[in-house]
Design a protein around this motif. Structure first.
Motif, PDB file in Angstrom:
ATOM      1  N   LEU A  52       5.075   2.808  -0.747  1.00  0.00           N
ATOM      2  CA  LEU A  52       4.988   3.396  -1.619  1.00  0.00           C
ATOM      3  C   LEU A  52       3.809   3.594  -1.910  1.00  0.00           C
ATOM      4  O   LEU A  52       2.949   3.094  -0.879  1.00  0.00           O
ATOM      5  CB  LEU A  52       5.039   1.908  -2.788  1.00  0.00           C
ATOM      6  CG  LEU A  52       6.496   1.176  -2.755  1.00  0.00           C
ATOM      7  CD1 LEU A  52       6.352  -0.086  -3.676  1.00  0.00           C
ATOM      8  CD2 LEU A  52       7.738   1.899  -3.148  1.00  0.00           C
ATOM      9  N   CYS A  53       3.401   4.986  -2.493  1.00  0.00           N
ATOM     10  CA  CYS A  53       2.299   5.200  -2.472  1.00  0.00           C
ATOM     11  C   CYS A  53       1.815   5.573  -3.451  1.00  0.00           C
ATOM     12  O   CYS A  53       2.731   6.203  -4.794  1.00  0.00           O
ATOM     13  CB  CYS A  53       2.153   6.270  -1.484  1.00  0.00           C
ATOM     14  SG  CYS A  53       3.328   7.802  -1.958  1.00  0.00           S
ATOM     15  N   ALA A  54       0.599   5.990  -4.465  1.00  0.00           N
ATOM     16  CA  ALA A  54       0.190   6.265  -5.547  1.00  0.00           C
ATOM     17  C   ALA A  54      -0.911   6.944  -5.467  1.00  0.00           C
ATOM     18  O   ALA A  54      -2.044   7.330  -4.515  1.00  0.00           O
ATOM     19  CB  ALA A  54      -0.243   4.809  -6.117  1.00  0.00           C
ATOM     20  N   PRO A  55      -2.111   7.575  -6.510  1.00  0.00           N
ATOM     21  CA  PRO A  55      -2.964   8.221  -7.183  1.00  0.00           C
ATOM     22  C   PRO A  55      -3.861   7.784  -7.200  1.00  0.00           C
ATOM     23  O   PRO A  55      -5.182   7.885  -6.454  1.00  0.00           O
ATOM     24  CB  PRO A  55      -2.924   9.246  -7.682  1.00  0.00           C
ATOM     25  CG  PRO A  55      -1.589   8.545  -8.713  1.00  0.00           C
ATOM     26  CD  PRO A  55      -1.301   7.435  -7.925  1.00  0.00           C
ATOM     27  N   THR A  56      -3.972   6.113  -7.485  1.00  0.00           N
ATOM     28  CA  THR A  56      -5.152   4.988  -7.261  1.00  0.00           C
ATOM     29  C   THR A  56      -4.639   4.193  -7.080  1.00  0.00           C
ATOM     30  O   THR A  56      -3.915   3.459  -6.815  1.00  0.00           O
ATOM     31  CB  THR A  56      -5.176   5.133  -8.913  1.00  0.00           C
ATOM     32  OG1 THR A  56      -4.904   4.670  -9.722  1.00  0.00           O
ATOM     33  CG2 THR A  56      -5.666   6.163  -9.825  1.00  0.00           C
ATOM     34  N   PRO A  57      -5.808   3.348  -6.485  1.00  0.00           N
ATOM     35  CA  PRO A  57      -5.713   2.240  -5.956  1.00  0.00           C
ATOM     36  C   PRO A  57      -5.284   0.877  -6.410  1.00  0.00           C
ATOM     37  O   PRO A  57      -4.392  -0.391  -6.570  1.00  0.00           O
ATOM     38  CB  PRO A  57      -6.766   1.038  -6.073  1.00  0.00           C
ATOM     39  CG  PRO A  57      -7.818   2.649  -5.776  1.00  0.00           C
ATOM     40  CD  PRO A  57      -7.189   3.368  -6.433  1.00  0.00           C
TER      41      PRO A  57
END
Length: 334
Positions: A52-57
């Motif tokens: 899973l990856c995201a633009p913000t923490p």
């Protein structure tokens, strides 16, 4: 490593973008399909791995149900073989540029890109869909067309496979598309094992209707389940729609209506799809004689098998066998 030794191939890497407002169900679909160990398949290593990856923490999910933390940054897409973009309800609000750029560069280097439900909006915003076929949830079809008129939207199907870009119509259709990816990557036999563990239909063709009316029945249950199970045990027999109707003790017209209402397809289309799926399994199990495969699957002749298999999978029987070889696989013979 000693000379002549080899390692099993690495798992197929799947990255899932989790953006603000993402629907948790579709993230769960991706992790359920591609992130769980599957010892029932008997492979020494997992066939997929998920990040899973995201633009913000920290990423608040749809309606603020919870916040996801501790997941990778968007640079994780650079190692992905497949990128999954789930949907979110605020589709008229553009995605952030970091997310769009991650989608663009993933596609530009040749990876497969998948949109679940309204994730199709993000793929269109990133410029991947102009002039290409796609689908999205039927409730958002009008706004999608207004925002992205150059996309060839197919609003009444479960999913669309347009090669390196695939889109699913809704949350449950994401499961259909995910199983389609399993079939594409590993064959009908493996996909069937995965679907059994999911307790989900092994094969619903992408062309079936995404919106199936299910009114509360005013009469006792008229589920097609027993009829389907009966027919699946007799696919090699010369079953016709009339035979199915007689088994169900209804007219062919009534049976047609029930199939449309419960499955979103016709009795003949369902029967043909089941026979093609059986033919695929027979080829994967090592049956090399096309006439035997055709007869045992109920497709009749080798010529009809070739036509139906190519229509369903895009492959000839020989090409299908090369892609999903049986142990000690022999060449298919006419």
């Amino acid at each position: 490593m000693p000379q002549g030794s080899s390692q099993p191939p690495r798992p197929h890497r799947v990255a899932v973008i989790v953006d603000e407002g993402t629907n948790p169900f579709e993230v769960g679909v991706a992790t359920e399909l591609f992130g769980l160990p599957r010892p029932e398949l008997g492979h020494p290593r997992p066939l997929y791995e998920v990040r899973l990856c995201a633009p913000t923490p920290e990423v608040p999910m749809n309606h603020g149900f919870f916040t996801m933390t501790g997941i990778a940054g968007l640079d994780a897409v650079d190692e992905a073989d497949t990128l999954v973009v789930p949907g979110r309800p605020d589709n008229v609000v553009p995605r952030g540029e970091p997310v769009l750029e991650a989608i663009r560069r993933t596609h530009a280097r040749g990876a497969r890109v998948v949109g679940f439900c309204t994730g199709t909006f993000a793929l269109a915003e990133a410029g991947l869909l102009d002039g290409r076929r796609a689908t999205t949830h039927w409730m958002w079809a009008r706004s999608f067309r207004e925002l992205h008129p150059n996309v060839l939207l197919e609003p009444d199907v479960l999913f669309v496979d347009d090669g390196d870009v695939l889109t699913a119509a809704g949350s449950s259709a994401a499961l259909d598309l995910g199983l389609h990816l399993w079939r594409t990557d590993h064959g009908a036999e493996v996909a069937g094992a995965v679907s059994r563990r999911l307790v989900f239909a092994a094969h619903r063709d992408g062309g079936q209707r995404q919106f199936v009316e299910r009114p509360v029945p005013p009469v006792p249950d008229e589920s097609l389940g027993p009829l389907l199970a009966w027919a699946q045990e007799r696919l090699g027999e010369p079953l016709t729609v009339a035979d199915l109707a007689a088994r169900a003790a209804v007219s062919p017209a009534t049976l047609h209506r029930r199939f449309r209402a419960q499955l979103g397809t016709t009795p003949l289309a369902w029967l043909t799809g089941e026979r093609v799926a059986l033919a695929c399994r027979l080829i994967e199990r090592g049956e090399a004689r096309l006439d035997v495969v055709a007869a045992r699957s109920g497709l009749g002749t080798a010529a009809n098998l070739r036509v139906r298999l190519r229509r369903e999978t895009g492959l000839s029987p020989s090409a299908y066998r090369r892609r999903f070889p049986a142990a000690g696989g022999e060449a298919l013979v006419p």
